[in-house]
Each structure stands twice: as structure tokens, then as C-alpha cells.
Write a protein that holds these residues in place. Structure first.
Motif, PDB file in Angstrom:
ATOM      1  N   PHE A  85      -7.509  30.001 -15.984  1.00 37.33           N
ATOM      2  CA  PHE A  85      -8.972  29.947 -15.977  1.00 37.33           C
ATOM      3  C   PHE A  85      -9.504  30.416 -14.617  1.00 37.33           C
ATOM      4  N   GLY A  86     -10.495  31.306 -14.647  1.00 36.23           N
ATOM      5  CA  GLY A  86     -11.075  31.821 -13.411  1.00 36.23           C
ATOM      6  C   GLY A  86     -10.128  32.698 -12.625  1.00 36.23           C
ATOM      7  N   LYS A  87      -9.273  33.419 -13.330  1.00 37.95           N
ATOM      8  CA  LYS A  87      -8.237  34.208 -12.689  1.00 37.95           C
ATOM      9  C   LYS A  87      -8.798  35.275 -11.749  1.00 37.95           C
ATOM     10  N   LYS A  88      -9.840  35.975 -12.176  1.00 36.63           N
ATOM     11  CA  LYS A  88     -10.403  37.040 -11.348  1.00 36.63           C
ATOM     12  C   LYS A  88     -11.015  36.492 -10.057  1.00 36.63           C
ATOM     13  N   ILE A  89     -11.706  35.383 -10.177  1.00 35.35           N
ATOM     14  CA  ILE A  89     -12.325  34.782  -8.992  1.00 35.35           C
ATOM     15  C   ILE A  89     -11.253  34.307  -8.009  1.00 35.35           C
ATOM     16  N   ILE A  90     -10.213  33.674  -8.546  1.00 35.50           N
ATOM     17  CA  ILE A  90      -9.127  33.196  -7.690  1.00 35.50           C
ATOM     18  C   ILE A  90      -8.413  34.360  -7.023  1.00 35.50           C
ATOM     19  N   SER A  91      -8.202  35.444  -7.763  1.00 34.74           N
ATOM     20  CA  SER A  91      -7.547  36.623  -7.207  1.00 34.74           C
ATOM     21  C   SER A  91      -8.375  37.213  -6.059  1.00 34.74           C
ATOM     22  N   MET A  92      -9.692  37.278  -6.246  1.00 35.31           N
ATOM     23  CA  MET A  92     -10.554  37.781  -5.175  1.00 35.31           C
ATOM     24  C   MET A  92     -10.507  36.866  -3.961  1.00 35.31           C
ATOM     25  N   PHE A  93     -10.393  35.569  -4.211  1.00 36.01           N
ATOM     26  CA  PHE A  93     -10.305  34.594  -3.129  1.00 36.01           C
ATOM     27  C   PHE A  93      -9.077  34.861  -2.260  1.00 36.01           C
ATOM     28  N   PHE A  94      -7.983  35.317  -2.887  1.00 37.77           N
ATOM     29  CA  PHE A  94      -6.766  35.633  -2.143  1.00 37.77           C
ATOM     30  C   PHE A  94      -6.831  37.014  -1.500  1.00 37.77           C
ATOM     31  N   ILE A  95      -7.406  37.985  -2.205  1.00 36.80           N
ATOM     32  CA  ILE A  95      -7.339  39.381  -1.761  1.00 36.80           C
ATOM     33  C   ILE A  95      -8.286  39.669  -0.597  1.00 36.80           C
ATOM     34  N   ILE A  96      -9.497  39.097  -0.611  1.00 34.85           N
ATOM     35  CA  ILE A  96     -10.491  39.400   0.432  1.00 34.85           C
ATOM     36  C   ILE A  96      -9.952  39.126   1.845  1.00 34.85           C
ATOM     37  N   PRO A  97      -9.264  38.000   2.098  1.00 35.13           N
ATOM     38  CA  PRO A  97      -8.738  37.779   3.458  1.00 35.13           C
ATOM     39  C   PRO A  97      -7.710  38.806   3.903  1.00 35.13           C
ATOM     40  N   MET A  98      -7.154  39.591   2.961  1.00 34.69           N
ATOM     41  CA  MET A  98      -6.218  40.638   3.357  1.00 34.69           C
ATOM     42  C   MET A  98      -6.927  41.747   4.131  1.00 34.69           C
ATOM     43  N   PHE A  99      -8.227  41.924   3.888  1.00 38.83           N
ATOM     44  CA  PHE A  99      -8.979  43.009   4.501  1.00 38.83           C
ATOM     45  C   PHE A  99      -9.937  42.524   5.588  1.00 38.83           C
ATOM     46  N   PHE A 100     -10.315  41.248   5.527  1.00 39.03           N
ATOM     47  CA  PHE A 100     -11.263  40.717   6.510  1.00 39.03           C
ATOM     48  C   PHE A 100     -10.701  39.414   7.087  1.00 39.03           C
ATOM     49  N   GLY A 101     -10.576  39.372   8.411  1.00 36.02           N
ATOM     50  CA  GLY A 101     -10.090  38.170   9.073  1.00 36.02           C
ATOM     51  C   GLY A 101     -11.080  37.687  10.122  1.00 36.02           C
ATOM     52  N   GLY A 102     -11.001  36.439  10.459  1.00 36.70           N
ATOM     53  CA  GLY A 102     -11.925  35.882  11.434  1.00 36.70           C
ATOM     54  C   GLY A 102     -11.610  36.272  12.859  1.00 36.70           C
ATOM     55  N   GLY A 103     -10.349  36.655  13.129  1.00 36.29           N
ATOM     56  CA  GLY A 103      -9.961  36.996  14.484  1.00 36.29           C
ATOM     57  C   GLY A 103      -9.229  35.862  15.167  1.00 36.29           C
ATOM     58  N   LEU A 104      -8.745  36.130  16.357  1.00 36.58           N
ATOM     59  CA  LEU A 104      -7.906  35.169  17.065  1.00 36.58           C
ATOM     60  C   LEU A 104      -8.660  33.922  17.490  1.00 36.58           C
ATOM     61  N   ILE A 105      -9.844  34.084  18.073  1.00 33.20           N
ATOM     62  CA  ILE A 105     -10.579  32.927  18.605  1.00 33.20           C
ATOM     63  C   ILE A 105     -11.017  31.967  17.493  1.00 33.20           C
ATOM     64  N   PRO A 106     -11.648  32.445  16.410  1.00 36.98           N
ATOM     65  CA  PRO A 106     -11.989  31.505  15.320  1.00 36.98           C
ATOM     66  C   PRO A 106     -10.758  30.825  14.728  1.00 36.98           C
ATOM     67  N   THR A 107      -9.669  31.579  14.606  1.00 41.87           N
ATOM     68  CA  THR A 107      -8.438  30.975  14.076  1.00 41.87           C
ATOM     69  C   THR A 107      -7.924  29.890  15.012  1.00 41.87           C
ATOM     70  N   TYR A 108      -7.967  30.162  16.295  1.00 40.48           N
ATOM     71  CA  TYR A 108      -7.524  29.159  17.273  1.00 40.48           C
ATOM     72  C   TYR A 108      -8.380  27.898  17.177  1.00 40.48           C
ATOM     73  N   LEU A 109      -9.687  28.070  17.041  1.00 41.95           N
ATOM     74  CA  LEU A 109     -10.581  26.917  16.957  1.00 41.95           C
ATOM     75  C   LEU A 109     -10.320  26.098  15.704  1.00 41.95           C
ATOM     76  N   VAL A 110     -10.027  26.781  14.598  1.00 44.43           N
ATOM     77  CA  VAL A 110      -9.712  26.064  13.353  1.00 44.43           C
ATOM     78  C   VAL A 110      -8.427  25.266  13.514  1.00 44.43           C
ATOM     79  N   VAL A 111      -7.408  25.910  14.067  1.00 44.27           N
ATOM     80  CA  VAL A 111      -6.133  25.223  14.281  1.00 44.27           C
ATOM     81  C   VAL A 111      -6.313  24.036  15.224  1.00 44.27           C
ATOM     82  N   LYS A 112      -7.129  24.224  16.261  1.00 46.32           N
ATOM     83  CA  LYS A 112      -7.381  23.144  17.219  1.00 46.32           C
ATOM     84  C   LYS A 112      -8.112  21.979  16.559  1.00 46.32           C
TER      85      LYS A 112
END
Length: 273
Positions: A85-112
Motif C-alpha cells: 500500500f502506498g508503494k509509489k509514495i514510499i519509493s519516492m520517499f527513498f529515492i529523493i534523498p539520493m539526489f538531494f542531501g542536507g549537507g555535512l553541517i545539518p547532518t552533524y546537527l541531527v546526529v548531535k
């Protein structure tokens, strides 16, 4: 000929680690050391922190690989199901981060903010999900498991979870070996994430420890002169080659046992849908 082109650079690193750096620099070492020397390995093994780094890397690799398989394989199987159920939406949820990332600083803040900085889990949890591995697993399941197998299991009263554990996983050794090997090699060779998120020397992996040792040797060369500088330079060069051998040997020993699954899994997982 192709095998020689692949194997010789690896062999050269091994024989260079046992050779005098001057012989290597002058082109006197081709297929066998002109004279055997263990100085690089001896000096490298004198560093107490290398043993801690080795142990840390083994734990990171084992636990990180298990978590990656635990997360990515079920996700790939779920996306391979036509009735999700909702396969296309879930697939887009996984695929979009392959092309767009937050970058090092936002990732560091999330991990922190999750309190993972300077902890064991920072190298195995935040980056355990791999969309690429999920897509490879999805393709494998689609092309390798007939729908009739699931229908037969349903007739026998088998539920989704039981079917996945008792039937899908035993038939998926190839893709498990492929993703497991990719993940293990990635974690074993990783040093940048450790450099960013770990400052505690007791938690640093092998690659970062070796980097620190080599940088320390280069710093010592800058302050030495005369015969001392020449000797330090010789040991530094030998330690560089020895560090490459020490850091890659375990993975190279593991690969022959997984080669047959690796080749099979890559071919099946790469079939275009």
C-alpha cells in the motif's frame, strides 16, 4: 593479462612493505624484495593504539553490517511486493534523498541532537540505510522469487513475516552476501565519518588511527635533521606500505569465501526491470 593488471599493484604494495624505500624509489623492486625488512611492521605494531583501533573496526564492521542487512533487506523485499500500500509514495520517499542531501553541517546537527556524538553507535546507526542497496535488493527479489511461491505459502497458512524469514531469506544468500560485503568494506575503510563525529581516542577505528600515526610521523620528519631525518623518512615510507597491507588484509581474506555469491548477486540484482 587482465588478472596481471589487477593483481600486480596489490602484490607490489606487499613487497614494497618489506623492501627498503630507496630500492622502491630507484625502481629496483619489481616482483620480489631485494632485501627483506620488517621495520615498517615492527614500528607500526609498536603503536599501542593500533590494537584498539583494530578491535573497534571489527566491532563497527560486524555490528554495522548486521544492522544494514536488518534494515535494507526487509525494505527491499517490501518494495518488491506489488500489493504494498502506498508503494509509489514510499519509493519516492527513498529515492529523493539520493539526489538531494542536507549537507555535512545539518547532518552533524541531527546526529548531535540524537546524542550520538562520541558514541559507538554513531558509525553504525545514522548511515545504515542505503537506498542503492535497497533498490538492488528490490530488483533481486522481483526477478528471483516467483509469485507462485508466495501463493503456495499462503495456501499452507504462511503469513508475510513467516514467509520472509523461512522462505525468502534462505533463497537470498546471494544478495545477502553482496550487500553484506559492500557494507562491510565501506565500514572497514571509513575514516571521514569517524574524524567528524568521534574525538574519543578509545572509539576511533583503525583507518583513523593509521592516519594519525602517519601524520605524526610526517610531523616528526619536519623537526628532524641529518641521519635522524633520513632514518625517520625510511621508517615512514615503510610504515605507509605496511599500513595499507594491515588495513586491507582482513577484507581481502574474506572476499574469496563470498565470491560465488557476489558474482551471482550482482548479475541478478543488475537486471533492468
Amino acid at each position: 593479462m587482465m588478472m596481471i593488471l589487477i593483481i600486480y599493484p596489490l602484490w607490489f604494495i606487499v613487497i614494497a612493505s618489506f623492501s627498503n624505500p630507496s630500492d622502491v624509489a630507484n625502481g629496483n623492486v619489481w616482483f620480489w624484495p631485494k632485501e627483506w625488512k620488517l621495520d615498517g611492521y615492527i614500528e607500526l605494531m609498536k603503536q599501542e593504539m593500533i590494537w584498539r583501533g583494530y578491535l573497534n573496526t571489527i566491532f563497527y564492521t560486524l555490528i554495522g553490517t548486521f544492522i544494514a542487512l536488518f534494515v535494507n533487506i526487509p525494505a527491499g523485499y517490501a518494495l518488491s511486493r506489488q500489493d504494498l500500500f502506498g508503494k509509489k509514495i514510499i519509493s519516492m520517499f527513498f529515492i529523493i534523498p539520493m539526489f538531494f542531501g542536507g549537507g555535512l553541517i545539518p547532518t552533524y546537527l541531527v546526529v548531535k541532537n540524537f546524542g550520538l556524538i562520541d558514541t559507538f553507535w554513531v558509525l553504525v546507526l545514522p548511515f545504515s540505510v542505503s537506498v542503492f542497496n535497497i533498490i538492488i535488493a528490490r530488483t533481486f527479489f522481483r526477478n528471483s522469487l516467483p509469485e507462485s511461491l508466495w501463493e503456495a505459502a499462503q495456501i499452507d497458512g504462511c503469513g508475510t513475516i513467516r514467509y520472509f524469514i523461512t522462505m525468502v531469506l534462505p533463497l537470498s544468500k546471494a544478495i545477502l552476501a553482496v550487500i553484506g560485503l559492500w557494507t562491510a568494506v565501506g565500514i572497514w575503510n571509513s575514516w571521514f565519518d569517524a574524524m567528524i563525529y568521534i574525538s574519543n581516542e578509545n572509539l576511533q577505528p583503525l583507518q583513523l588511527v593509521l592516519r594519525r600515526i602517519l601524520i605524526a610521523n610526517e610531523s616528526m620528519l619536519g623537526t628532524a635533521s641529518g641521519e635522524l631525518a633520513s632514518e625517520l623518512r625510511r621508517l615512514s615510507e615503510m610504515m605507509k606500505y605496511a599500513a595499507i597491507v594491515v588495513s586491507t588484509l582482513p577484507i581481502m581474506c574474506l572476499y574469496p569465501f563470498l565470491q560465488k555469491y557476489f558474482n551471482q548477486g550482482v548479475m541478478i540484482g543488475s537486471i533492468k526491470e
